[in-house]
Design an enzyme around this catalytic site. Structure first.
Site, PDB file in Angstrom:
ATOM      1  N   GLU A 403      48.122  42.883  40.185  1.00  0.00           N
ATOM      2  CA  GLU A 403      49.484  43.244  40.653  1.00  0.00           C
ATOM      3  C   GLU A 403      50.350  41.988  40.804  1.00  0.00           C
ATOM      4  O   GLU A 403      51.172  41.880  41.719  1.00  0.00           O
ATOM      5  CB  GLU A 403      49.444  44.010  41.994  1.00  0.00           C
TER       6      GLU A 403
HETATM    7  C1  LIG Z   1      39.574  43.709  37.663  1.00  0.00           C
HETATM    8  C2  LIG Z   1      40.923  43.619  37.050  1.00  0.00           C
HETATM    9  C3  LIG Z   1      41.674  44.772  36.853  1.00  0.00           C
HETATM   10  C4  LIG Z   1      42.926  44.697  36.231  1.00  0.00           C
HETATM   11  N1  LIG Z   1      43.602  45.865  35.941  1.00  0.00           N
HETATM   12  C5  LIG Z   1      44.695  45.803  35.130  1.00  0.00           C
HETATM   13  C6  LIG Z   1      45.291  47.011  34.620  1.00  0.00           C
HETATM   14  O1  LIG Z   1      44.871  48.128  34.951  1.00  0.00           O
HETATM   15  N2  LIG Z   1      46.332  46.888  33.763  1.00  0.00           N
HETATM   16  C7  LIG Z   1      46.838  45.681  33.374  1.00  0.00           C
HETATM   17  O2  LIG Z   1      47.774  45.644  32.595  1.00  0.00           O
HETATM   18  N3  LIG Z   1      46.300  44.521  33.849  1.00  0.00           N
HETATM   19  C8  LIG Z   1      45.241  44.560  34.704  1.00  0.00           C
HETATM   20  N4  LIG Z   1      44.666  43.393  35.156  1.00  0.00           N
HETATM   21  C9  LIG Z   1      45.215  42.114  34.728  1.00  0.00           C
HETATM   22  C10 LIG Z   1      45.836  41.334  35.857  1.00  0.00           C
HETATM   23  O3  LIG Z   1      47.051  41.912  36.223  1.00  0.00           O
HETATM   24  C11 LIG Z   1      45.966  39.870  35.371  1.00  0.00           C
HETATM   25  O4  LIG Z   1      44.653  39.347  35.380  1.00  0.00           O
HETATM   26  C12 LIG Z   1      46.878  39.048  36.227  1.00  0.00           C
HETATM   27  O5  LIG Z   1      48.198  39.473  36.073  1.00  0.00           O
HETATM   28  C13 LIG Z   1      46.804  37.564  35.878  1.00  0.00           C
HETATM   29  O6  LIG Z   1      46.885  37.345  34.506  1.00  0.00           O
HETATM   30  P1  LIG Z   1      45.789  36.418  33.789  1.00  0.00           P
HETATM   31  O7  LIG Z   1      44.456  36.944  34.168  1.00  0.00           O
HETATM   32  O8  LIG Z   1      46.116  36.327  32.368  1.00  0.00           O
HETATM   33  O9  LIG Z   1      45.946  35.017  34.478  1.00  0.00           O
HETATM   34  P2  LIG Z   1      46.976  33.862  34.035  1.00  0.00           P
HETATM   35  O10 LIG Z   1      48.332  34.412  33.917  1.00  0.00           O
HETATM   36  O11 LIG Z   1      46.407  33.129  32.900  1.00  0.00           O
HETATM   37  O12 LIG Z   1      46.921  32.943  35.323  1.00  0.00           O
HETATM   38  C14 LIG Z   1      45.907  31.971  35.564  1.00  0.00           C
HETATM   39  C15 LIG Z   1      46.304  31.161  36.795  1.00  0.00           C
HETATM   40  O13 LIG Z   1      47.561  30.511  36.534  1.00  0.00           O
HETATM   41  C16 LIG Z   1      48.494  30.866  37.512  1.00  0.00           C
HETATM   42  N5  LIG Z   1      49.822  30.934  36.910  1.00  0.00           N
HETATM   43  C17 LIG Z   1      50.226  31.618  35.815  1.00  0.00           C
HETATM   44  N6  LIG Z   1      51.528  31.439  35.590  1.00  0.00           N
HETATM   45  C18 LIG Z   1      51.980  30.633  36.562  1.00  0.00           C
HETATM   46  C19 LIG Z   1      53.226  30.074  36.900  1.00  0.00           C
HETATM   47  N7  LIG Z   1      54.340  30.336  36.213  1.00  0.00           N
HETATM   48  N8  LIG Z   1      53.307  29.259  37.971  1.00  0.00           N
HETATM   49  C20 LIG Z   1      52.223  29.006  38.720  1.00  0.00           C
HETATM   50  N9  LIG Z   1      51.017  29.502  38.461  1.00  0.00           N
HETATM   51  C21 LIG Z   1      50.892  30.314  37.406  1.00  0.00           C
HETATM   52  C22 LIG Z   1      48.040  32.200  38.053  1.00  0.00           C
HETATM   53  O14 LIG Z   1      48.548  32.428  39.349  1.00  0.00           O
HETATM   54  C23 LIG Z   1      46.540  32.033  38.027  1.00  0.00           C
HETATM   55  O15 LIG Z   1      46.118  31.343  39.171  1.00  0.00           O
HETATM   56  C24 LIG Z   1      43.447  43.449  35.849  1.00  0.00           C
HETATM   57  C25 LIG Z   1      42.708  42.296  36.084  1.00  0.00           C
HETATM   58  C26 LIG Z   1      41.470  42.356  36.661  1.00  0.00           C
HETATM   59  C27 LIG Z   1      40.681  41.096  36.848  1.00  0.00           C
END
Ligand SMILES: Cc1cc2nc3c(=O)[nH]c(=O)nc-3n(C[C@H](O)[C@H](O)[C@H](O)COP(=O)(O)OP(=O)(O)OC[C@H]3O[C@@H](n4cnc5c(N)ncnc54)[C@H](O)[C@@H]3O)c2cc1C
Length: 593
Positions: A403
């Site tokens: 979220e």
């Molecule tokens: C168990 C689980 C269920 C999920 N369910 C869903 C679902 O139903 N539908 C769906 O669409 N998604 C879902 N997600 C995805 C989830 O919303 C994403 O994992 C989340 O938004 C983060 O994206 P990412 O994993 O690519 O991390 P990244 O975006 O790669 O982030 C990695 C790190 O970098 C930081 N970061 C990224 N950008 C910035 C910035 N601009 N400034 C500072 N820090 C930053 C983040 O805070 C994090 O600490 C789920 C994830 C999990 C693990």
């Protein structure tokens, strides 16, 4: 009591009277009954099957969702014409809270009722709503939400999944890969975000599994919420009728963002339910476990932990339902102004998007604190998979990631406030300038008013000034490049968040004092003060870090003096207050506030 309509984000610059906030003690009998139905359901159907759920026993999660659907738990806030109960926003929050103690089941249910169902409810046309919503409300169809991709997480709008119109102009063909999709393993409906041609923004589609062209990877192996289905989903020329586009072309990112606003505050509500259950178990264990010939609940260090866990939960809960009611009130006002229901629902949540982001961050971090101390109170048993804390600890962690990660949400808190200020919706610069001028003036030597809560209100007002001082100085220093100064933005978000939560718990205690009397308010006041005094230090540290990062010379010295002035408070014995809070928990043998 009906609360007056308050603007989102306004708490930063305005004092809220206690009469204007809703407190959970005010839920009516019907809402309490709905909550009890959910709690009973968890007791009888979910909590006795946690190992089987986590092993993803074939068909089990679906059958639980079916049963929840039969009881009406999936349709609480869906209008009656689509098979729901049409309850208000805060009642749906109460359901999220009650189900929040349900581990993976809570995740499956909230993904279905929230990000899975709401895009259709709020952005669908009549045909789409009539076709899909009744089946989603009953649980006959299960839903999932496909936004994230391997290379598009926090930067969700950069997704590469494509939607190409076929030659006949009847269908879009979806191609691409989605990742981390909750409920994917059993979903009948996928809300899919994809790009058409070279559009800047995503579009959104309602995709039925039956359309074909959908394949999946096996279940992800996760740290926690092991019972929640999470898979990668592949779309290979998946044909979606043009009639199944949600809203308009290019509106998908807006849909995603607005639905996530709702998801965030609901996630907050869910962490409240989880925390309540963890604290109750921790209190019981502390009362039963004997060391040095005494139950460990007799030891000051353990009492400190129990009181602090309860205080943080109580404070977070106060903020969550305060914001929930603000959303309901804004909705009523929009309806009265002639707006249609779906639009008013979205707009009311959007107005409080700052509060939603604060609640997401503070509640998820509160739950992580609570489960961490829960493990500690259980000692070695806290580390055992045979005892309950191990699962609670693992399952909690996801809440800071999905979220919108807590970093992204912290950035959003400041970004959204500043944007409102720039649009003239919120006068931040006026009060910020007033605070800067106050620094140049001779400090007032606190002729403290002798009314209840006057001292605490003064502290809150001063903490707000500290926030305005730092935010104002940062805006002046960095101007348009402030968005790149993430460390400073994190500091500012911390100040704003602590102020909001501290003010909420204080107002709740004050309202209880006025409506239920002094004796009922004693422990709420203790919790409000304990939270407030911790918040003073947090604000001071965050403020100092920010000022050190960009202040210079005499100006820096003056701002540091100002920060000290705004974070000053008379001594308060937090130890004694925590002892009183812990005593009550220990006597009641459960979380009882
Ligand atoms: C168990 C689980 C269920 C999920 N369910 C869903 C679902 O139903 N539908 C769906 O669409 N998604 C879902 N997600 C995805 C989830 O919303 C994403 O994992 C989340 O938004 C983060 O994206 P990412 O994993 O690519 O991390 P990244 O975006 O790669 O982030 C990695 C790190 O970098 C930081 N970061 C990224 N950008 C910035 C910035 N601009 N400034 C500072 N820090 C930053 C983040 O805070 C994090 O600490 C789920 C994830 C999990 C693990």
């Amino acid at each position: 009591m009906k609360t007056e309509t308050i603007k989102g984000g306004e708490f930063v610059i305005r004092e809220t009277p206690y009469e204007a906030i809703f407190i959970p003690e005010e839920f009516d009998e019907e809402a309490k009954m709905i909550r009890q139905t959910c709690i009973d359901f968890l007791e009888s159907e979910v909590l006795n099957k946690l190992d089987r759920i986590d092993a993803q026993e074939e068909g089990l999660m679906e059958s639980l969702l079916d049963k929840a659907g039969e009881l009406g738990m999936l349709g609480v806030s869906i209008p009656e014409q689509y098979g729901g109960f049409g309850k208000n926003f805060n009642t749906s929050m109460l359901v999220a809270d009650a189900v929040g103690g349900g581990y993976s089941f809570a995740v499956a249910l909230s993904a279905h009722t929230g990000i899975g169902t709401l895009p259709i409810l709020y952005y669908g046309n009549d045909r789409q709503k009539t076709k899909y919503i009744p089946k989603l409300a009953s649980g006959e169809w299960k839903a999932s939400y496909c936004l994230t991709e391997p290379n598009a997480g926090s930067d969700a709008n950069s997704g590469r999944t494509s939607a190409t119109l076929n030659a006949e102009g009847t269908h879009y063909l979806l191609n691409g890969q989605k990742m981390w999709i909750t409920n994917a393993g059993f979903a009948d409906i996928f809300i899919v975000f994809a790009k058409i041609e070279d559009d800047k923004n995503l579009s959104a589609f309602i995709v039925e599994k039956e359309f074909g062209g959908i394949t999946m990877n096996p279940e992800e192996h996760k740290l926690g919420i092991k019972g929640s289905s999470t898979r990668q989903v592949f779309f290979n020329d998946c044909p979606v009728s043009v009639e199944n586009m949600l809203s308009e072309r290019g509106n998908g990112f807006k849909i995603a963002v607005n639905i996530l606003n709702i998801g965030r505050i609901k996630l907050g509500a869910a962490t409240i339910g989880s925390s309540r259950s963890v604290i109750t178990q921790a209190v019981r264990y502390a009362n039963e476990r004997v060391q040095f010939n005494l139950p460990i609940s007799k030891f000051g260090a353990i009492r400190h932990k129990l009181a602090e866990m309860a205080t943080r939960l109580y404070a977070a809960e106060s903020a969550t339902y305060r914001a929930g009611q603000n959303i309901d009130d804004a909705y009523e006002a929009l309806i009265a102004s002639g707006m249609d229901e779906a639009k008013a629902k979205l707009k009311s949540v959007e107005q409080f998007a700052v509060e939603c982001a604060i609640i997401k961050v503070w509640c998820s971090e509160m739950l992580d604190y609570v489960v961490d101390e829960g493990v500690q109170i259980y000692g070695g048993m806290g580390y055992s998979a045979e005892a309950p804390m191990e699962r609670a600890y693992r399952d909690s962690r996801i809440n800071r990631i999905f979220e919108g990660t807590n970093e992204v949400n912290r950035l959003l808190i400041v970004d959204m406030l500043l944007k409102r200020a720039m649009k003239g919706e919120l006068d931040l610069m006026g009060p910020a300038t007033a605070v800067a001028n106050e620094l140049m003036a001779i400090p007032d030597f606190d002729e403290q008013q002798d009314t209840p809560f006057a001292a605490e209100k003064k502290i809150i007002a001063n903490l707000k000034k500290a926030g305005l001082l730092i935010a104002g100085a940062a805006v002046q220093k960095f101007m348009m490049s402030l968005a790149k100064e993430e460390e400073v933005l994190m500091n500012i978000a911390d100040i704003i968040g602590y102020v909001y939560i501290a003010e909420s718990v204080l107002l709740r205690a004050e309202k209880i004092w006025h409506t239920q009397g002094e004796s009922a308010a004693q422990l709420p006041i203790d919790m409000a003060r304990v939270y407030l005094y911790s918040a003073i230090d947090k604000v001071h540290v965050a403020g100092k870090e920010a000022l050190y990062a960009f202040g210079e010379g005499d100006e820096l010295k003056m701002m540091l003096v100002g920060l000290r002035r705004f974070t000053k408070a008379e001594p308060f014995n937090m130890k004694d207050a925590r002892q009183r809070i812990a005593k009550k928990l220990i006597e009641e043998n459960r979380y009882c506030f």
